[in-house]
Scaffold this motif. Structure first.
Motif, PDB file in Angstrom:
ATOM      1  N   VAL A 276      34.856  31.818  10.540  1.00  0.00           N
ATOM      2  CA  VAL A 276      34.390  33.195  10.677  1.00  0.00           C
ATOM      3  C   VAL A 276      32.865  33.192  10.798  1.00  0.00           C
ATOM      4  O   VAL A 276      32.194  32.347  10.213  1.00  0.00           O
ATOM      5  CB  VAL A 276      34.824  34.074   9.481  1.00  0.00           C
ATOM      6  CG1 VAL A 276      36.338  34.215   9.448  1.00  0.00           C
ATOM      7  CG2 VAL A 276      34.326  33.512   8.157  1.00  0.00           C
ATOM      8  N   TRP A 277      32.346  34.129  11.569  1.00  0.00           N
ATOM      9  CA  TRP A 277      30.899  34.200  11.731  1.00  0.00           C
ATOM     10  C   TRP A 277      30.465  35.642  11.933  1.00  0.00           C
ATOM     11  O   TRP A 277      31.246  36.507  12.304  1.00  0.00           O
ATOM     12  CB  TRP A 277      30.424  33.318  12.880  1.00  0.00           C
ATOM     13  CG  TRP A 277      30.949  33.667  14.244  1.00  0.00           C
ATOM     14  CD1 TRP A 277      30.347  34.435  15.192  1.00  0.00           C
ATOM     15  CD2 TRP A 277      32.212  33.238  14.828  1.00  0.00           C
ATOM     16  NE1 TRP A 277      31.137  34.515  16.330  1.00  0.00           N
ATOM     17  CE2 TRP A 277      32.269  33.792  16.122  1.00  0.00           C
ATOM     18  CE3 TRP A 277      33.272  32.458  14.367  1.00  0.00           C
ATOM     19  CZ2 TRP A 277      33.362  33.585  16.978  1.00  0.00           C
ATOM     20  CZ3 TRP A 277      34.349  32.248  15.209  1.00  0.00           C
ATOM     21  CH2 TRP A 277      34.391  32.800  16.496  1.00  0.00           C
ATOM     22  N   SER A 278      29.201  35.887  11.649  1.00  0.00           N
ATOM     23  CA  SER A 278      28.665  37.234  11.709  1.00  0.00           C
ATOM     24  C   SER A 278      28.422  37.656  13.148  1.00  0.00           C
ATOM     25  O   SER A 278      28.448  36.838  14.067  1.00  0.00           O
ATOM     26  CB  SER A 278      27.348  37.315  10.922  1.00  0.00           C
ATOM     27  OG  SER A 278      26.346  36.542  11.566  1.00  0.00           O
ATOM     28  N   GLY A 279      28.167  38.946  13.325  1.00  0.00           N
ATOM     29  CA  GLY A 279      27.897  39.474  14.654  1.00  0.00           C
ATOM     30  C   GLY A 279      26.433  39.437  15.016  1.00  0.00           C
ATOM     31  O   GLY A 279      26.020  40.031  16.016  1.00  0.00           O
ATOM     32  N   THR A 280      25.638  38.735  14.226  1.00  0.00           N
ATOM     33  CA  THR A 280      24.195  38.650  14.489  1.00  0.00           C
ATOM     34  C   THR A 280      23.929  37.984  15.835  1.00  0.00           C
ATOM     35  O   THR A 280      24.520  36.954  16.155  1.00  0.00           O
ATOM     36  CB  THR A 280      23.502  37.839  13.382  1.00  0.00           C
ATOM     37  OG1 THR A 280      23.780  38.432  12.113  1.00  0.00           O
ATOM     38  CG2 THR A 280      21.997  37.814  13.606  1.00  0.00           C
ATOM     39  N   LYS A 281      23.046  38.600  16.628  1.00  0.00           N
ATOM     40  CA  LYS A 281      22.676  38.022  17.924  1.00  0.00           C
ATOM     41  C   LYS A 281      21.665  36.909  17.691  1.00  0.00           C
ATOM     42  O   LYS A 281      20.464  37.135  17.587  1.00  0.00           O
ATOM     43  CB  LYS A 281      22.092  39.104  18.836  1.00  0.00           C
ATOM     44  CG  LYS A 281      23.064  40.207  19.205  1.00  0.00           C
ATOM     45  CD  LYS A 281      24.258  39.661  19.986  1.00  0.00           C
ATOM     46  CE  LYS A 281      25.191  40.787  20.408  1.00  0.00           C
ATOM     47  NZ  LYS A 281      26.383  40.281  21.126  1.00  0.00           N
ATOM     48  N   SER A 282      22.172  35.695  17.590  1.00  0.00           N
ATOM     49  CA  SER A 282      21.315  34.543  17.326  1.00  0.00           C
ATOM     50  C   SER A 282      21.685  33.416  18.276  1.00  0.00           C
ATOM     51  O   SER A 282      22.834  32.966  18.286  1.00  0.00           O
ATOM     52  CB  SER A 282      21.491  34.083  15.871  1.00  0.00           C
ATOM     53  OG  SER A 282      21.013  32.777  15.686  1.00  0.00           O
ATOM     54  N   PRO A 283      20.743  32.939  19.089  1.00  0.00           N
ATOM     55  CA  PRO A 283      21.048  31.806  19.969  1.00  0.00           C
ATOM     56  C   PRO A 283      21.535  30.584  19.201  1.00  0.00           C
ATOM     57  O   PRO A 283      22.440  29.880  19.648  1.00  0.00           O
ATOM     58  CB  PRO A 283      19.710  31.534  20.666  1.00  0.00           C
ATOM     59  CG  PRO A 283      18.984  32.825  20.607  1.00  0.00           C
ATOM     60  CD  PRO A 283      19.378  33.447  19.304  1.00  0.00           C
ATOM     61  N   ALA A 284      20.933  30.335  18.035  1.00  0.00           N
ATOM     62  CA  ALA A 284      21.334  29.168  17.245  1.00  0.00           C
ATOM     63  C   ALA A 284      22.774  29.310  16.760  1.00  0.00           C
ATOM     64  O   ALA A 284      23.563  28.367  16.830  1.00  0.00           O
ATOM     65  CB  ALA A 284      20.388  28.991  16.055  1.00  0.00           C
ATOM     66  N   LEU A 285      23.134  30.492  16.255  1.00  0.00           N
ATOM     67  CA  LEU A 285      24.501  30.714  15.779  1.00  0.00           C
ATOM     68  C   LEU A 285      25.493  30.621  16.926  1.00  0.00           C
ATOM     69  O   LEU A 285      26.558  30.001  16.792  1.00  0.00           O
ATOM     70  CB  LEU A 285      24.600  32.080  15.095  1.00  0.00           C
ATOM     71  CG  LEU A 285      26.000  32.499  14.626  1.00  0.00           C
ATOM     72  CD1 LEU A 285      26.574  31.486  13.650  1.00  0.00           C
ATOM     73  CD2 LEU A 285      25.955  33.887  14.001  1.00  0.00           C
ATOM     74  N   ASP A 286      25.143  31.212  18.045  1.00  0.00           N
ATOM     75  CA  ASP A 286      26.031  31.153  19.208  1.00  0.00           C
ATOM     76  C   ASP A 286      26.291  29.715  19.621  1.00  0.00           C
ATOM     77  O   ASP A 286      27.421  29.327  19.916  1.00  0.00           O
ATOM     78  CB  ASP A 286      25.404  31.933  20.365  1.00  0.00           C
ATOM     79  CG  ASP A 286      26.270  31.897  21.610  1.00  0.00           C
ATOM     80  OD1 ASP A 286      27.369  32.465  21.588  1.00  0.00           O
ATOM     81  OD2 ASP A 286      25.842  31.289  22.622  1.00  0.00           O
ATOM     82  N   ARG A 287      25.249  28.898  19.608  1.00  0.00           N
ATOM     83  CA  ARG A 287      25.416  27.500  20.000  1.00  0.00           C
ATOM     84  C   ARG A 287      26.237  26.732  18.965  1.00  0.00           C
ATOM     85  O   ARG A 287      27.068  25.887  19.323  1.00  0.00           O
ATOM     86  CB  ARG A 287      24.039  26.859  20.177  1.00  0.00           C
ATOM     87  CG  ARG A 287      24.044  25.600  21.036  1.00  0.00           C
ATOM     88  CD  ARG A 287      24.539  25.888  22.452  1.00  0.00           C
ATOM     89  NE  ARG A 287      23.758  26.909  23.122  1.00  0.00           N
ATOM     90  CZ  ARG A 287      22.666  26.670  23.831  1.00  0.00           C
ATOM     91  NH1 ARG A 287      22.217  25.435  23.947  1.00  0.00           N
ATOM     92  NH2 ARG A 287      22.031  27.644  24.443  1.00  0.00           N
TER      93      ARG A 287
ATOM     94  N   LEU B  81      27.887  31.575   9.219  1.00  0.00           N
ATOM     95  CA  LEU B  81      29.186  31.054   9.660  1.00  0.00           C
ATOM     96  C   LEU B  81      29.847  30.363   8.475  1.00  0.00           C
ATOM     97  O   LEU B  81      29.167  29.743   7.659  1.00  0.00           O
ATOM     98  CB  LEU B  81      28.986  30.083  10.821  1.00  0.00           C
ATOM     99  CG  LEU B  81      30.198  29.340  11.374  1.00  0.00           C
ATOM    100  CD1 LEU B  81      30.061  29.163  12.898  1.00  0.00           C
ATOM    101  CD2 LEU B  81      30.332  27.956  10.729  1.00  0.00           C
ATOM    102  N   ALA B  82      31.183  30.483   8.384  1.00  0.00           N
ATOM    103  CA  ALA B  82      31.878  29.844   7.259  1.00  0.00           C
ATOM    104  C   ALA B  82      33.274  29.408   7.678  1.00  0.00           C
ATOM    105  O   ALA B  82      33.912  30.022   8.538  1.00  0.00           O
ATOM    106  CB  ALA B  82      31.960  30.789   6.066  1.00  0.00           C
ATOM    107  N   LEU B  83      33.742  28.348   7.043  1.00  0.00           N
ATOM    108  CA  LEU B  83      35.123  27.888   7.185  1.00  0.00           C
ATOM    109  C   LEU B  83      35.842  28.315   5.923  1.00  0.00           C
ATOM    110  O   LEU B  83      35.489  27.873   4.819  1.00  0.00           O
ATOM    111  CB  LEU B  83      35.167  26.370   7.343  1.00  0.00           C
ATOM    112  CG  LEU B  83      36.522  25.758   7.715  1.00  0.00           C
ATOM    113  CD1 LEU B  83      36.938  26.210   9.114  1.00  0.00           C
ATOM    114  CD2 LEU B  83      36.469  24.238   7.656  1.00  0.00           C
ATOM    115  N   ILE B  84      36.844  29.197   6.050  1.00  0.00           N
ATOM    116  CA  ILE B  84      37.478  29.792   4.882  1.00  0.00           C
ATOM    117  C   ILE B  84      38.995  29.710   4.959  1.00  0.00           C
ATOM    118  O   ILE B  84      39.571  29.531   6.022  1.00  0.00           O
ATOM    119  CB  ILE B  84      37.081  31.274   4.716  1.00  0.00           C
ATOM    120  CG1 ILE B  84      37.663  32.116   5.878  1.00  0.00           C
ATOM    121  CG2 ILE B  84      35.567  31.424   4.637  1.00  0.00           C
ATOM    122  CD1 ILE B  84      37.566  33.611   5.673  1.00  0.00           C
TER     123      ILE B  84
END
Length: 309
Positions: A270-281, A143-146
């Motif tokens: 912006v964030w990737s499409g990776t299925k990750s519970p941590a990223l989703d949260r 995830l990034a702030l751009i």
């Protein structure tokens, strides 16, 4: 009553065959039959009509099938929910932010996430927006702030945080200082001080130059808004920054709206499409933090300008 009994019963009902149901759940036909008979004994009713070659539901079986499916669905949902929490206990996220980032809601979101899920290691890095976006697309950054010129950058999920126009900043006594606005053609007659290629602001500026077929002379490039403003004060060129960036320099520079640049400079998550519970949260925490920010758009900490580079 056991979940596997319900699973085997549903398989028989949907396959209309004990043989096909056994193949589906990967146990012997006798095992499926025994489990279904055990369920029937517990319920006190025959669920499957075995009088013909096709296994069909009785009236009691049709009623039971709906509840069996619902029970299995609830079981799957519980497993998924527990799995998400378990997945958040440990893990790693790589988070990027545009150079010079001091956006309070973003930091608030990271802090709240860290306190809620201390087992997730967060690696925070700073870079130019183009490289961060590239790394999000490749999966190297989660995830990034751009800063960007595109509302929906290709190859990533995106949430626009700030959208604002570009302005030109000139010191007192500059030939443009008495004008209320400026055009791209007028800017092309002066040297410019701006951000480097790969930043959102520079992309918006370069696209405007191409659209209006002008080629201004860029004498200095700098990643920090303070440096760009200081160089403009010293007469090295007309500074080009976003509107919010210009507010800190009103005592030294005059901000002129550039009237023929239609595209705004954007600050986006912006964030990737990776299925990750941590990223989703983490995305949820960021959404909540920015939604709770006061005013029509999130403001930076203190008087630091919003970096849309």
């Amino acid at each position: 009553m056991e979940l596997r009994q319900l699973e085997y019963f549903v398989a028989v009902a949907e396959e209309a065959s004990f043989t096909r149901a056994a193949e589906r759940v990967r146990i012997s036909q006798s095992g499926v039959s025994a489990q279904v008979r055990g369920l029937e004994r517990e319920l006190g009713a025959t669920l499957i009509d075995r009088s013909t070659r096709t296994a069909s539901l009785t009236d009691a079986g049709r009623v039971a099938l709906e509840h069996a499916r619902a029970t299995l669905a609830c079981s799957d949902a519980m497993r998924q929910a527990v799995g998400e929490v378990t997945g958040l206990v440990r893990g790693r996220l790589t988070v990027g932010m545009v150079i010079g980032c001091t956006i309070t809601p973003f930091f608030d979101a990271l802090a709240a996430f860290h306190h809620a899920y201390p087992g997730v290691e967060i690696t925070l890095l700073e870079d130019h927006s183009a490289r961060l976006l590239r790394d999000v697309r490749s999966g190297a950054v989660d995830l990034a702030l751009i800063g960007t010129a595109d509302p929906t950058p290709v190859g990533s999920n995106a949430l626009t945080i700030v959208s604002e126009p570009l302005v030109a900043l000139v010191p007192p006594g500059h030939p443009l200082a008495e004008q209320p606005t400026v055009t791209m053609a007028e800017l092309a007659d002066h040297r410019l001080v701006c951000m480097p290629e790969g930043t959102g602001i520079r992309t918006v500026l370069d696209r405007a130059c191409t659209l209006h077929r002008v080629q201004p002379t860029i004498t200095v490039q700098a990643s920090a808004a303070d440096a760009i403003a200081d160089l403009a004060v010293r007469g090295l060129g007309v500074a080009v920054l976003s509107e919010s960036m210009s507010r800190d320099y009103r005592d030294r520079l005059t901000a002129l709206p550039i009237v023929d640049i239609d595209d705004p400079a954007l600050l986006a998550l912006v964030w990737s499409g990776t299925k990750s519970p941590a990223l989703d949260r983490l995305v949820r925490y960021c959404r909540d933090a920015f939604a709770a920010a006061p005013g029509p758009e999130p403001r930076p900490r203190g008087h630091t300008p919003v970096p849309t580079g």
